[in-house]
Design a protein around this motif. Sequence first.
Motif, short mmCIF file in Angstrom:
data_model
loop_
_atom_site.label_atom_id
_atom_site.label_comp_id
_atom_site.label_asym_id
_atom_site.label_seq_id
_atom_site.Cartn_x
_atom_site.Cartn_y
_atom_site.Cartn_z
N GLN A 144 0.84 -1.21 0.00
CA GLN A 144 0.00 0.00 0.00
C GLN A 144 0.87 1.26 0.00
OE1 GLN A 144 -3.41 0.16 2.71
NE2 GLN A 144 -3.60 2.36 2.34
N GLU A 148 0.26 4.32 -2.51
CA GLU A 148 0.04 5.71 -2.07
C GLU A 148 1.08 6.65 -2.69
OE1 GLU A 148 -2.71 5.93 -1.03
OE2 GLU A 148 -3.24 4.42 0.46
N GLU A 198 -10.00 6.39 4.15
CA GLU A 198 -10.01 5.84 2.80
C GLU A 198 -11.45 5.60 2.35
OE1 GLU A 198 -6.17 3.15 2.83
OE2 GLU A 198 -6.49 4.60 1.27
N GLU A 228 -7.78 2.06 -4.19
CA GLU A 228 -8.39 2.42 -2.91
C GLU A 228 -9.39 1.35 -2.45
OE1 GLU A 228 -7.01 4.50 -1.23
OE2 GLU A 228 -6.23 6.11 -2.48
N HIS A 231 -7.50 -1.03 -0.54
CA HIS A 231 -7.11 -0.51 0.78
C HIS A 231 -8.27 -0.58 1.78
CE1 HIS A 231 -4.07 2.11 -1.66
NE2 HIS A 231 -3.87 0.83 -1.79
FE LIG Z 1 -5.28 4.34 -0.10
#
Ligand SMILES: [Fe+2]
Length: 344
Positions: A144, A148, A198, A228, A231
């Motif tokens: 992640q 990002e 998120e 996303e 995530h």
């Molecule tokens: Fe994210």
Amino acid sequence: MKKLIQEHRKRFGEFEVVDFVDTGEIDVDVPLELHWAWEYGSEVAELRSLYEKGKVNQWNAEADLDWSIPVTNDEFVINPEMSMLAQVCRMMGRDEATQKAAAFDEVTHLLSQLLHGEQAALQLCGQLTNACPRMDEKWYAASQVVDEARHIEALSKFLQRKMGTIYPINPTLKILLDELLRAHTVQTKTLGMQCLFEGMAVGIFDLLRRETRSPLLGEMIRRVEQDEARHAAFGVLVMRRVVREAEPEEKAHMEEWAFSVLEALNANQQLDMLRLIGPKYGIDAENVTRMALSMPGFAEFNSLPYMHTVIPNLRNLGLLTERTRDQYLKLGMLLEGSRAAQVN
Ligand SMILES: [Fe+2]
Ligand SMILES: [Fe+2]
């Protein structure tokens, strides 16, 4: 229940807003406990599969987007109905060019906030690579971090190359993100970042993607949103286990903390943005906020990004129960008809 950012609140009619100006500190003291993990085999199959999904869905922000597509404020960059500044300019009788410029500024400001949020996500996931106890979690958090970094790359290039400005972080947003970065436990960090922020970001990105009239912005957001969703799925997977194993008081604490973060985020409404950009268009931040709060469709419009992912996921996790339900309703969050949790 204790409210966050208590010292900067005031009443606008029935609604309590957070309103202040703060330059924000750059160096933040964060306590971090580092855990080694000696089990190198996979212990949590779903996390390993999220990590594998991330590997095959990598993309290149420089090469996979067509940066030659122009973005100008000769056209509305977003559906004007979705731009508060464009709407207010229209009601003030300003010409269409001014409404377009105002919508352009508002989108620039919103993308700037999303960019700063991406930086917080990068830093928080860096913390998770240290603090998580299992190797599957460390691998996932590391993947992640790369996602990002790519989002920061894409958004900052879009803002610099196409919009010409990066606005500073909203003071309210900075305080809330620091709250997560300073949190002591992996659980609070994950609940705060992967579930709350998120989840909110996915709701905002989705609205922007549907309402933008820029093909480049739409394509960039489509790609970011795919990452996303992974995530947010990590947040749900981790928190499902945490909630299952939590004592009733711990669960109640998590539910109340989640509410307090979303409440403070919502309490700023658009005041930080209006204070910064409003004067350019002769707009008074307080008057516009009071007007928006009293509009008949306010609750429905205001809940859109919340209802998209974050509230359905909290309900699904058992972190939105009778304990906080009325308080969400009081904020104008409509809770019926929400979608199921997003785990894929
Ligand atoms: Fe994210
Ligand atoms: Fe991101």
